[in-house]
Design an enzyme around this catalytic site. Structure first.
Site, short mmCIF file in Angstrom:
data_model
loop_
_atom_site.label_atom_id
_atom_site.label_comp_id
_atom_site.label_asym_id
_atom_site.label_seq_id
_atom_site.Cartn_x
_atom_site.Cartn_y
_atom_site.Cartn_z
N ASP A 175 1.94 5.63 -2.48
CA ASP A 175 1.77 4.20 -2.23
C ASP A 175 1.73 3.95 -0.73
OD1 ASP A 175 1.83 3.76 -4.89
OD2 ASP A 175 3.86 2.95 -4.96
N ASP A 187 9.21 -1.51 2.67
CA ASP A 187 9.64 -0.16 2.35
C ASP A 187 10.61 0.44 3.36
OD1 ASP A 187 8.02 -0.23 0.13
OD2 ASP A 187 6.34 0.80 1.10
N GLU A 246 9.96 8.28 0.09
CA GLU A 246 8.60 8.44 -0.42
C GLU A 246 7.57 8.18 0.67
OE1 GLU A 246 4.83 7.21 -2.40
OE2 GLU A 246 6.15 5.98 -1.16
N GLU A 247 7.94 7.39 1.66
CA GLU A 247 6.98 6.96 2.67
C GLU A 247 6.93 7.83 3.91
OE1 GLU A 247 5.08 4.97 1.54
OE2 GLU A 247 6.17 3.81 0.04
N ASP A 291 12.87 6.02 -3.12
CA ASP A 291 11.55 5.42 -3.10
C ASP A 291 11.81 3.93 -2.89
OD1 ASP A 291 9.04 4.40 -3.49
OD2 ASP A 291 8.64 5.46 -5.35
N LEU A 344 10.08 1.16 -2.50
CA LEU A 344 9.41 0.15 -3.31
C LEU A 344 8.41 0.82 -4.24
CD1 LEU A 344 9.50 -2.88 -3.77
CD2 LEU A 344 7.52 -3.10 -2.27
N ASP A 345 8.91 1.31 -5.35
CA ASP A 345 8.06 1.93 -6.35
C ASP A 345 7.14 0.87 -6.96
OD1 ASP A 345 7.44 4.13 -8.39
OD2 ASP A 345 8.09 2.47 -9.67
N GLU A 389 12.31 10.44 -7.42
CA GLU A 389 12.04 9.70 -8.65
C GLU A 389 12.65 10.43 -9.85
OE1 GLU A 389 7.90 7.32 -7.59
OE2 GLU A 389 7.73 9.39 -8.31
#
Length: 329
Positions: A59, A65, A84-85, A103, A105-106, A266
């Site tokens: 994403d 985020d 995640e970012e 994560d 903002l999934d 996740e």
């Protein structure tokens, strides 16, 4: 009614981390509920950052985020964070006793459509035996711990209400943000996933890309020909946290059969939560929490939910989707 953070018996340092985490959740929830979240979603401030190539499949980072990372940093109890970012874990405090993976903002691409989104997080203890290694090496080792070593995990769900589902390995609890006082109230203590559900959650538009084992499983439970004699219903939000939350409450199974979801931030946090609530989580062949991560953004299939449903799925053998045509949505 109990509030998050009001209970005794929790490790003091871990309680501080959770206190800062809920602060991040409150801020993200407020931003998502504002017009700016949608108005900004097409602007340059919501475009991909240089650290994430457009072809990476992750994403695109948004200002929302980075909030979680700043709250972890301000707790002064977290040594290293992995998101995640970001391409690599970030070492932030030599004295922090914990490691945070998340994560932030999934499902952030769903903001425009007001589809529920979420934050997923996991917390480990810092590996003190790695303290004398170079920073990059010890950061990597700390975030690549097996999920079975987690000390806390959970998710926030941003929907009609803001929900925080949390476990510290001693029972799963669900809190709801009370906007009248700005605090999370305990609404479901010691949540248990039903041993068997009657709902499956998967994007079955991809049915013809699935292996025979997964097709047979879905065909059987749809027709009431599986181990459970009733027909299953399909419910699929295409927002991981939303689909998992429903599965925890009502039972059944949620899945992504292709190697798409990330193990570290996740699969492991959700697997730890699901098992603590009495459910199961696997990649179709192995227990999620037993898999040794080898890289931060490692992907895998994920199947999780009611214990009887996951065990039944595993009897079909070939359930991991190998064909991966590269879906745009």
């Amino acid at each position: 009614m109990a509030y998050l953070g009001s209970s005794s018996g929790l490790d003091e340092n871990l309680a501080i981390v959770i206190l800062h985490l809920q602060g991040a959740v409150k801020e993200i929830a407020a931003l998502l509920a504002s017009p700016e979240a949608i108005l900004s979603s097409d602007s340059t401030s919501f475009s991909s950052s240089p650290s994430v190539a457009p072809s990476s499949g992750r994403d695109a980072p948004k200002p929302l985020d980075i909030i979680s990372a700043s709250f972890y940093r301000s707790s002064r109890k977290v040594a290293v964070v992995a998101s995640e970012e970001e391409d690599f874990p970030v070492w932030i405090d030599d004295h922090g006793p914990f490691v945070a993976v998340f994560d932030p903002l999934d499902g952030s691409r769903n903001i425009d459509a007001s589809i529920p989104t979420g934050t997923i997080f996991g917390i480990y203890r810092r590996l003190e035996e790695a303290d004398k290694l170079p920073v990059e090496e010890k950061a990597q080792l700390n975030v690549l711990q097996c999920g079975s070593r987690l000390v806390a995990s959970g998710y926030a769900l941003y929907s009609s209400a803001t929900i925080l589902c949390l476990t510290v390995g001693q029972g799963t609890q669900i809190f709801m943000l009370d906007r009248s006082c700005g605090e999370f109230k305990l609404v479901k203590p010691d949540v248990k996933v039903p041993e068997r559900g009657q709902i499956y959650s998967v994007n079955d538009a991809r049915y013809f890309d699935w292996p025979q084992g997964l097709r047979r499983y879905i065909d059987d439970i749809r027709r009431g020909k599986g181990q459970f004699p009733k027909k299953y219903s399909a419910r699929y939000v295409c927002s991981l946290v939303a689909d998992v939350h429903r599965t925890i409450l009502y039972g059944g199974i949620a899945m992504n059969p292709r190697s798409h979801l990330r193990l570290v931030y996740e699969g492991n946090p959700l697997g730890f939560l699901m098992e603590d609530a009495g459910g199961k989580a696997c990649d179709g062949k192995r227990r999620i929490l037993d898999i040794q991560p080898v890289e931060l953004h490692q992907r895998l299939p994920l199947f999780l939910g009611s214990s009887e449903d996951v065990l039944e799925l595993e009897t079909y053998g070939d359930v991991q989707q190998v064909v991966n045509p590269g879906y745009e949505v």
